[in-house]
Scaffold this motif. Structure first.
Motif, short mmCIF file in Angstrom:
data_model
loop_
_atom_site.label_atom_id
_atom_site.label_comp_id
_atom_site.label_asym_id
_atom_site.label_seq_id
_atom_site.Cartn_x
_atom_site.Cartn_y
_atom_site.Cartn_z
N VAL A 51 -59.92 -44.24 19.13
CA VAL A 51 -60.91 -43.25 20.03
C VAL A 51 -59.91 -43.08 21.37
N SER A 52 -59.26 -43.65 21.85
CA SER A 52 -58.62 -43.34 23.02
C SER A 52 -57.47 -42.48 22.99
N THR A 53 -57.24 -42.07 21.87
CA THR A 53 -55.95 -41.13 21.47
C THR A 53 -56.79 -39.94 20.54
N PRO A 54 -57.72 -39.16 21.21
CA PRO A 54 -58.29 -38.32 20.26
C PRO A 54 -57.53 -37.14 20.04
N THR A 55 -57.67 -36.52 18.62
CA THR A 55 -56.88 -35.33 18.30
C THR A 55 -57.56 -34.28 18.57
N VAL A 56 -57.00 -33.30 18.76
CA VAL A 56 -57.76 -31.89 19.11
C VAL A 56 -57.28 -30.99 18.23
N LYS A 57 -58.33 -30.07 17.59
CA LYS A 57 -57.76 -29.36 16.37
C LYS A 57 -57.25 -28.03 17.01
N THR A 58 -56.08 -27.80 16.80
CA THR A 58 -55.48 -26.45 17.35
C THR A 58 -55.19 -25.37 16.50
N SER A 59 -55.48 -25.36 15.28
CA SER A 59 -55.45 -24.14 14.42
C SER A 59 -56.68 -23.96 13.57
N SER A 60 -56.77 -22.58 13.09
CA SER A 60 -57.86 -22.21 12.29
C SER A 60 -57.47 -21.12 11.53
N GLN A 61 -58.17 -21.01 10.39
CA GLN A 61 -57.55 -19.98 9.28
C GLN A 61 -58.93 -19.10 8.79
N ALA A 62 -58.57 -17.82 8.61
CA ALA A 62 -59.33 -16.80 7.88
C ALA A 62 -58.82 -16.31 6.84
N GLN A 63 -59.40 -15.95 5.89
CA GLN A 63 -58.87 -15.04 4.69
C GLN A 63 -59.61 -13.51 4.58
N GLY A 64 -58.64 -12.93 4.17
CA GLY A 64 -59.14 -11.37 3.48
C GLY A 64 -58.30 -11.08 2.35
N VAL A 65 -59.25 -10.23 1.47
CA VAL A 65 -58.32 -9.84 0.11
C VAL A 65 -58.33 -8.26 0.19
N ALA A 66 -57.25 -7.64 -0.41
CA ALA A 66 -57.01 -6.36 -0.55
C ALA A 66 -56.74 -6.15 -2.00
N SER A 67 -57.44 -5.24 -2.74
CA SER A 67 -57.26 -4.70 -4.00
C SER A 67 -56.96 -3.61 -4.33
#
Lengths: 96, 233
Positions: A51-67
């Motif tokens: 608990v005393s060393t919390p991890t912070v989320k530093t990345s995120s992803q989104a997707q897209g498709v071309a056809s």
């Protein structure tokens, strides 16, 4: 008479000792208690250190498709404008 | 085996007692330190005089694609070609030499939906080159970004009123699509996509140029783009 009474008391004591849980059992239980206490303390401290060393989320992803699809080409329709104008030519050849 | 004496039992009981008490003291102390270190989320007043309360909000790194499919459709190209289509609708599938294709008018709309500034890059899987997505002689498959104040694409949670990605690297020039991708807004040390609602979105557009000899019969070609958002910890 006294001797008989003494013997009777001794028999009672021996009988009581047989009913009682032995000291060995008590010792075993105590050892278990100590081990459990130490283990639980260790688990708790380990959880606290997480608990005393919390991890912070530093990345995120989104997707897209071309056809795309390319079909068999079809010849473009040739559009030909037509128009007509009529004219009449006539000739008559006569004998001289 | 000889029975253990009661003295030993008492000694062991004392050990158990010490361990328990020690455990309790250490636990309470640790909790106290934790509270002091991270100011645990609480609305409780810290002073009775002013009624001050502390609230700590943690970091949220989040990006959302508000428009996730660009469909160029199905069609063919008349000679001499090429047929050029932009996903932003500026050049569309009804243009010269294009027959049957869609007229896309929206790009991928990426919005910072977290509460920290981000940098964004992309990677691609599937048909990620002009040769594999289109084929033929000199095909073109390009990608670029535009701030959504300029693009004006609908779909944001709150519409932008200020240009996004203005204070750092921004890939506004069309470049060839690749599987490895590149940075679109910001980079590994510059987090220029703001988290403020007024300037938190940009549009990623695609351009295709289809030559007249592009091969047919290979079915629908797809390129899947993954947009990766990074923030400092």
């Amino acid at each position: 008479m006294k001797k008989k009474k003494k013997i009777s008391n001794r028999n009672k004591t021996i009988s009581n000792q047989k009913k009682d849980i032995s000291n060995k059992t008590v010792l075993t239980m105590l050892v278990v208690v100590i081990l459990v206490s130490v283990a639980s303390l260790w688990v708790y401290l380990d959880a606290l250190s997480d608990v005393s060393t919390p991890t912070v989320k530093t990345s995120s992803q989104a997707q897209g498709v071309a056809s795309i699809q390319i079909k068999d080409s079809q010849p473009a329709k040739l559009i030909v404008d037509t128009d007509a104008a009529n004219g009449v030519a006539s000739i008559k050849i006569q004998k001289p | 085996m000889k029975d253990v004496s009661n003295k030993t039992i008492v000694a062991l009981l004392a050990v158990a007692l010490v361990v328990t008490v020690l455990g309790t003291v250490v636990s309470v102390n640790k909790l106290g330190e934790l509270s002091g270190k991270f100011n645990l989320l609480s609305g409780a007043a810290t002073t009775s005089a002013s009624g001050l309360s502390n609230l700590t909000i943690s970091q949220s790194t989040s990006i959302t694609n508000q428009f996730s499919a660009i469909e160029f459709g199905s069609g063919y190209v008349t000679v001499p070609g090429p047929c050029v289509i932009d996903s932003n609708g500026v050049v569309n599938g009804s243009g010269n030499y294009c027959v049957g294709f869609n007229n896309p008018s929206s790009g991928f709309l990426l919005e910072n939906t977290g509460n920290v500034n981000l940098s964004v890059n992309y990677t691609c899987s599937g048909s990620c080159t002009a040769a594999s997505f289109i084929g033929g002689t000199s095909p073109v498959f390009q990608i670029w970004a535009t701030d959504n104040l300029a693009a004006g694409q609908a779909g944001e949670n709150v519409a932008d009123t200020v240009a996004s990605c203005a204070n750092g690297p921004f890939s506004t020039t069309p470049a060839a699509v690749s599987a490895a991708g590149t940075w679109l807004c910001g980079n590994s040390s510059d987090y220029s996509l703001d988290s403020t609602d007024a300037q938190d979105a940009f549009v990623v557009d695609l351009n295709v140029s289809i030559p007249a000899d592009a091969p047919t019969g290979s079915g629908v070609q797809t390129a899947t783009f993954t947009f990766n958002a990074l923030a400092t910890g």
